[in-house]
Design a protein around this motif. Structure first.
Motif, PDB file in Angstrom:
ATOM      1  N   ASP A 148       0.856  -1.186   0.000  1.00 36.43           N
ATOM      2  CA  ASP A 148       0.000   0.000   0.000  1.00 36.43           C
ATOM      3  C   ASP A 148       0.891   1.234   0.000  1.00 36.43           C
ATOM      4  OD1 ASP A 148      -1.296   2.290   1.762  1.00 36.43           O
ATOM      5  OD2 ASP A 148      -2.935   1.139   0.881  1.00 36.43           O
ATOM      6  N   PRO A 149       0.773   2.121  -1.000  1.00 35.17           N
ATOM      7  CA  PRO A 149       1.745   3.204  -1.139  1.00 35.17           C
ATOM      8  C   PRO A 149       1.747   4.206   0.007  1.00 35.17           C
ATOM      9  CG  PRO A 149      -0.104   3.501  -2.653  1.00 35.17           C
ATOM     10  CD  PRO A 149      -0.241   2.134  -2.065  1.00 35.17           C
ATOM     11  N   VAL A 150       0.593   4.445   0.617  1.00 35.60           N
ATOM     12  CA  VAL A 150       0.527   5.396   1.729  1.00 35.60           C
ATOM     13  C   VAL A 150       1.011   4.744   3.014  1.00 35.60           C
ATOM     14  CG1 VAL A 150      -0.990   6.847   3.111  1.00 35.60           C
ATOM     15  CG2 VAL A 150      -1.334   6.693   0.631  1.00 35.60           C
ATOM     16  N   ALA A 151       0.437   3.591   3.352  1.00 40.16           N
ATOM     17  CA  ALA A 151       0.843   2.887   4.568  1.00 40.16           C
ATOM     18  C   ALA A 151       2.307   2.479   4.491  1.00 40.16           C
ATOM     19  CB  ALA A 151      -0.042   1.663   4.782  1.00 40.16           C
ATOM     20  N   GLY A 152       2.753   2.083   3.302  1.00 38.74           N
ATOM     21  CA  GLY A 152       4.135   1.653   3.147  1.00 38.74           C
ATOM     22  C   GLY A 152       5.124   2.772   3.390  1.00 38.74           C
ATOM     23  N   ALA A 153       4.848   3.946   2.840  1.00 40.40           N
ATOM     24  CA  ALA A 153       5.756   5.076   3.032  1.00 40.40           C
ATOM     25  C   ALA A 153       5.812   5.496   4.494  1.00 40.40           C
ATOM     26  CB  ALA A 153       5.322   6.248   2.150  1.00 40.40           C
ATOM     27  N   THR A 154       4.658   5.476   5.160  1.00 39.66           N
ATOM     28  CA  THR A 154       4.619   5.842   6.575  1.00 39.66           C
ATOM     29  C   THR A 154       5.388   4.834   7.424  1.00 39.66           C
ATOM     30  OG1 THR A 154       2.477   6.932   6.295  1.00 39.66           O
ATOM     31  CG2 THR A 154       3.090   6.257   8.537  1.00 39.66           C
ATOM     32  N   LYS A 155       5.201   3.553   7.136  1.00 39.08           N
ATOM     33  CA  LYS A 155       5.894   2.536   7.919  1.00 39.08           C
ATOM     34  C   LYS A 155       7.395   2.566   7.639  1.00 39.08           C
ATOM     35  CE  LYS A 155       5.289  -2.054   9.751  1.00 39.08           C
ATOM     36  NZ  LYS A 155       4.325  -3.163   9.881  1.00 39.08           N
ATOM     37  N   ALA A 156       7.778   2.867   6.410  1.00 36.72           N
ATOM     38  CA  ALA A 156       9.199   2.987   6.095  1.00 36.72           C
ATOM     39  C   ALA A 156       9.853   4.043   6.975  1.00 36.72           C
ATOM     40  CB  ALA A 156       9.379   3.333   4.624  1.00 36.72           C
ATOM     41  N   ALA A 157       9.164   5.158   7.173  1.00 35.36           N
ATOM     42  CA  ALA A 157       9.699   6.214   8.039  1.00 35.36           C
ATOM     43  C   ALA A 157       9.832   5.726   9.480  1.00 35.36           C
ATOM     44  CB  ALA A 157       8.806   7.444   7.975  1.00 35.36           C
ATOM     45  N   GLN A 158       8.910   4.882   9.908  1.00 38.84           N
ATOM     46  CA  GLN A 158       8.927   4.391  11.284  1.00 38.84           C
ATOM     47  C   GLN A 158      10.085   3.430  11.552  1.00 38.84           C
ATOM     48  OE1 GLN A 158       5.040   2.650  11.555  1.00 38.84           O
ATOM     49  NE2 GLN A 158       3.992   4.619  11.856  1.00 38.84           N
ATOM     50  N   VAL A 181       5.965   9.254  -0.791  1.00 41.62           N
ATOM     51  CA  VAL A 181       7.055   9.398   0.173  1.00 41.62           C
ATOM     52  C   VAL A 181       7.126  10.851   0.649  1.00 41.62           C
ATOM     53  CG1 VAL A 181       9.566   9.312   0.459  1.00 41.62           C
ATOM     54  CG2 VAL A 181       8.371   7.464  -0.750  1.00 41.62           C
ATOM     55  N   ARG A 182       7.012  11.776  -0.266  1.00 46.70           N
ATOM     56  CA  ARG A 182       7.079  13.206   0.054  1.00 46.70           C
ATOM     57  C   ARG A 182       5.941  13.602   0.996  1.00 46.70           C
ATOM     58  NH1 ARG A 182       6.896  14.651  -4.816  1.00 46.70           N
ATOM     59  NH2 ARG A 182       9.150  14.739  -5.178  1.00 46.70           N
ATOM     60  N   GLU A 183       4.776  13.024   0.786  1.00 45.46           N
ATOM     61  CA  GLU A 183       3.602  13.397   1.577  1.00 45.46           C
ATOM     62  C   GLU A 183       3.716  13.015   3.045  1.00 45.46           C
ATOM     63  OE1 GLU A 183       0.314  11.617  -0.433  1.00 45.46           O
ATOM     64  OE2 GLU A 183       0.307  13.092  -2.073  1.00 45.46           O
ATOM     65  N   THR A 184       4.601  12.091   3.390  1.00 53.14           N
ATOM     66  CA  THR A 184       4.767  11.736   4.795  1.00 53.14           C
ATOM     67  C   THR A 184       5.388  12.876   5.590  1.00 53.14           C
ATOM     68  OG1 THR A 184       7.008  10.819   4.554  1.00 53.14           O
ATOM     69  CG2 THR A 184       5.146   9.321   4.153  1.00 53.14           C
ATOM     70  N   GLY A 185       6.134  13.753   4.930  1.00 55.62           N
ATOM     71  CA  GLY A 185       6.834  14.821   5.609  1.00 55.62           C
ATOM     72  C   GLY A 185       8.003  14.348   6.452  1.00 55.62           C
ATOM     73  N   ARG A 186       8.435  13.114   6.241  1.00 59.93           N
ATOM     74  CA  ARG A 186       9.482  12.530   7.085  1.00 59.93           C
ATOM     75  C   ARG A 186      10.719  12.121   6.291  1.00 59.93           C
ATOM     76  NH1 ARG A 186       6.455   8.464  11.142  1.00 59.93           N
ATOM     77  NH2 ARG A 186       8.370   8.795  12.344  1.00 59.93           N
ATOM     78  N   PHE A 187      10.789  12.584   5.048  1.00 62.19           N
ATOM     79  CA  PHE A 187      11.934  12.284   4.203  1.00 62.19           C
ATOM     80  C   PHE A 187      12.385  13.542   3.473  1.00 62.19           C
ATOM     81  CE2 PHE A 187       9.885   8.135   4.563  1.00 62.19           C
ATOM     82  CZ  PHE A 187      10.970   7.276   4.724  1.00 62.19           C
ATOM     83  N   THR A 188      13.650  13.546   3.076  1.00 61.23           N
ATOM     84  CA  THR A 188      14.104  14.584   2.166  1.00 61.23           C
ATOM     85  C   THR A 188      13.358  14.436   0.850  1.00 61.23           C
ATOM     86  OG1 THR A 188      15.886  13.139   1.360  1.00 61.23           O
ATOM     87  CG2 THR A 188      16.417  14.666   3.170  1.00 61.23           C
ATOM     88  N   ASP A 189      13.432  15.448   0.008  1.00 59.10           N
ATOM     89  CA  ASP A 189      12.758  15.365  -1.286  1.00 59.10           C
ATOM     90  C   ASP A 189      13.319  14.179  -2.066  1.00 59.10           C
ATOM     91  OD1 ASP A 189      10.778  16.551  -2.991  1.00 59.10           O
ATOM     92  OD2 ASP A 189      12.412  17.105  -4.337  1.00 59.10           O
ATOM     93  N   PRO A 190      12.472  13.243  -2.504  1.00 61.09           N
ATOM     94  CA  PRO A 190      12.976  12.051  -3.181  1.00 61.09           C
ATOM     95  C   PRO A 190      13.743  12.378  -4.456  1.00 61.09           C
ATOM     96  CG  PRO A 190      10.708  11.737  -2.488  1.00 61.09           C
ATOM     97  CD  PRO A 190      11.015  13.197  -2.300  1.00 61.09           C
ATOM     98  N   VAL A 191      14.758  11.578  -4.709  1.00 55.47           N
ATOM     99  CA  VAL A 191      15.591  11.706  -5.903  1.00 55.47           C
ATOM    100  C   VAL A 191      15.302  10.516  -6.817  1.00 55.47           C
ATOM    101  CG1 VAL A 191      17.960  11.711  -6.776  1.00 55.47           C
ATOM    102  CG2 VAL A 191      17.391  12.953  -4.673  1.00 55.47           C
ATOM    103  N   GLN A 192      15.183  10.783  -8.100  1.00 53.49           N
ATOM    104  CA  GLN A 192      14.949   9.728  -9.079  1.00 53.49           C
ATOM    105  C   GLN A 192      16.276   9.357  -9.748  1.00 53.49           C
ATOM    106  OE1 GLN A 192      12.122   8.691  -8.402  1.00 53.49           O
ATOM    107  NE2 GLN A 192      10.469   9.608  -9.571  1.00 53.49           N
ATOM    108  N   LEU A 193      16.573   8.068  -9.786  1.00 52.95           N
ATOM    109  CA  LEU A 193      17.802   7.572 -10.388  1.00 52.95           C
ATOM    110  C   LEU A 193      17.464   6.692 -11.594  1.00 52.95           C
ATOM    111  CD1 LEU A 193      19.708   6.481  -7.151  1.00 52.95           C
ATOM    112  CD2 LEU A 193      19.826   8.691  -8.319  1.00 52.95           C
ATOM    113  N   ARG A 194      18.403   6.645 -12.524  1.00 49.29           N
ATOM    114  CA  ARG A 194      18.209   5.827 -13.722  1.00 49.29           C
ATOM    115  C   ARG A 194      19.528   5.167 -14.100  1.00 49.29           C
ATOM    116  NH1 ARG A 194      16.018   7.937 -19.681  1.00 49.29           N
ATOM    117  NH2 ARG A 194      16.887   6.194 -20.910  1.00 49.29           N
ATOM    118  N   PHE A 195      19.459   3.876 -14.390  1.00 50.22           N
ATOM    119  CA  PHE A 195      20.638   3.111 -14.776  1.00 50.22           C
ATOM    120  C   PHE A 195      20.307   2.351 -16.063  1.00 50.22           C
ATOM    121  CE2 PHE A 195      20.603   3.756 -10.269  1.00 50.22           C
ATOM    122  CZ  PHE A 195      21.912   4.072  -9.950  1.00 50.22           C
ATOM    123  N   ASP A 196      21.023   2.621 -17.131  1.00 49.04           N
ATOM    124  CA  ASP A 196      20.813   1.953 -18.413  1.00 49.04           C
ATOM    125  C   ASP A 196      21.894   0.896 -18.616  1.00 49.04           C
ATOM    126  OD1 ASP A 196      18.551   3.531 -19.344  1.00 49.04           O
ATOM    127  OD2 ASP A 196      19.965   5.179 -19.591  1.00 49.04           O
TER     128      ASP A 196
END
Length: 273
Positions: free
Chosen positions: A124-134, A195-210
């Motif tokens: 679950d994207p909302v519950a998962g992001a919140t629990k990740a912060a915990q 992730v951003r909406e939790t308010g408990r992380f820095t602004d997420p960075v997107q990475l790409r590897f080809d």
């Protein structure tokens, strides 16, 4: 080829999503053998940006990513709801606790890094992001990543045509043969927003590897049955699809080169507990 989107089902099909999620352990050994590993540069970058070696691997599956992080000097605990996948990972040296991430009990434990390799779409994207912060300690790193599975049109088109023919009632059968990279990038942008909406992380960075990987006919036909669109087909349906794809690869000289892109969303835990 609609492989990866089939492993990222729409929320409205949550019951089907659970059935697909539980189907990957049908042949855990094939899954572990055939599925591609993650770029070493990705693993190194995550490890270098983490405050310590303790890693929680959400949806660890057979332990593909876990073993790569262990090789990089980390101690990894996996969380995995499928007993078959969990047993396979344990047999190859990864400690695993059986549970969905949402229901998993950390019992006061915190980690330096939380990874989800090709698995966050089952959380679950909302519950998962919140629990990740915990469960991350301050300055701990969240890293969610996965591959884009889009083989060349010469392979993807026969696959899509065969799939539509043998499984016309499948909700996945009307997907296009190939999807643009921007559709996958949009999915990771949505993850970043939660992730951003939790308010408990820095602004997420997107990475790409080809990167690229060459496949023989047999190697690709070994991988295909491990993908979400095929794990629940009847043997005769699967055989017809594999036959069509095998014929297409034969026409290419018996092998092809897959152009992979591995995408990641990463952020650092901030704030107070």
């Amino acid at each position: 080829m609609p492989t990866l989107p089939r492993e990222q089902p729409e929320p409205a099909r949550s019951h089907q999503a659970r059935q697909i999620a539980e189907s990957f352990g049908t042949d855990a050994q094939r899954y572990d053998q055939a599925r591609p590993r993650y770029p070493n540069t990705l693993v190194e970058q995550i490890v270098a940006g983490s405050p310590g070696p303790d890693v929680l691997d959400v949806g660890c599956g057979t332990g593909i990513a876990a073993r790569q992080f262990q090789a990089a000097g980390c101690t990894v605990l996996g969380v995995e709801p499928d007993a078959r996948m969990a047993d396979f990972a344990r047999a190859r040296g990864t400690q695993v606790e059986m549970s969905t991430f949402e229901a998993w009990e950390p019992a006061g434990r915190v980690f330096d890094t939380l990874i989800a390799a090709q698995s966050w779409h089952w959380v679950d994207p909302v519950a998962g992001a919140t629990k990740a912060a915990q469960v991350l300690r301050l300055n701990g790193r969240l890293a969610i990543f996965g591959h884009v599975f889009e083989p060349p049109a010469e392979v993807a088109e026969p696959f899509a045509a065969a799939y539509r023919r043998v499984a016309p009632d499948s909700p996945f059968g009307n997907q296009p043969a190939r999807r643009p990279l921007d559709m996958y990038r949009a999915g990771y942008a949505n993850i970043a927003e939660k992730v951003r909406e939790t308010g408990r992380f820095t602004d997420p960075v997107q990475l790409r590897f080809d990167w690229e990987q060459s496949y023989t006919r047999d190697q690709w036909l070994d991988l295909l049955p491990t993908t979400g669109g095929l794990t629940r087909l009847r043997p005769d349906q699967l055989a017809e699809i594999l036959g069509a794809v095998g014929h297409a690869i034969d026409a290419l000289g018996g092998r092809f080169t897959m152009q992979y892109t591995t995408l990641a969303t990463t952020a650092v835990r901030v704030g107070t507990r």
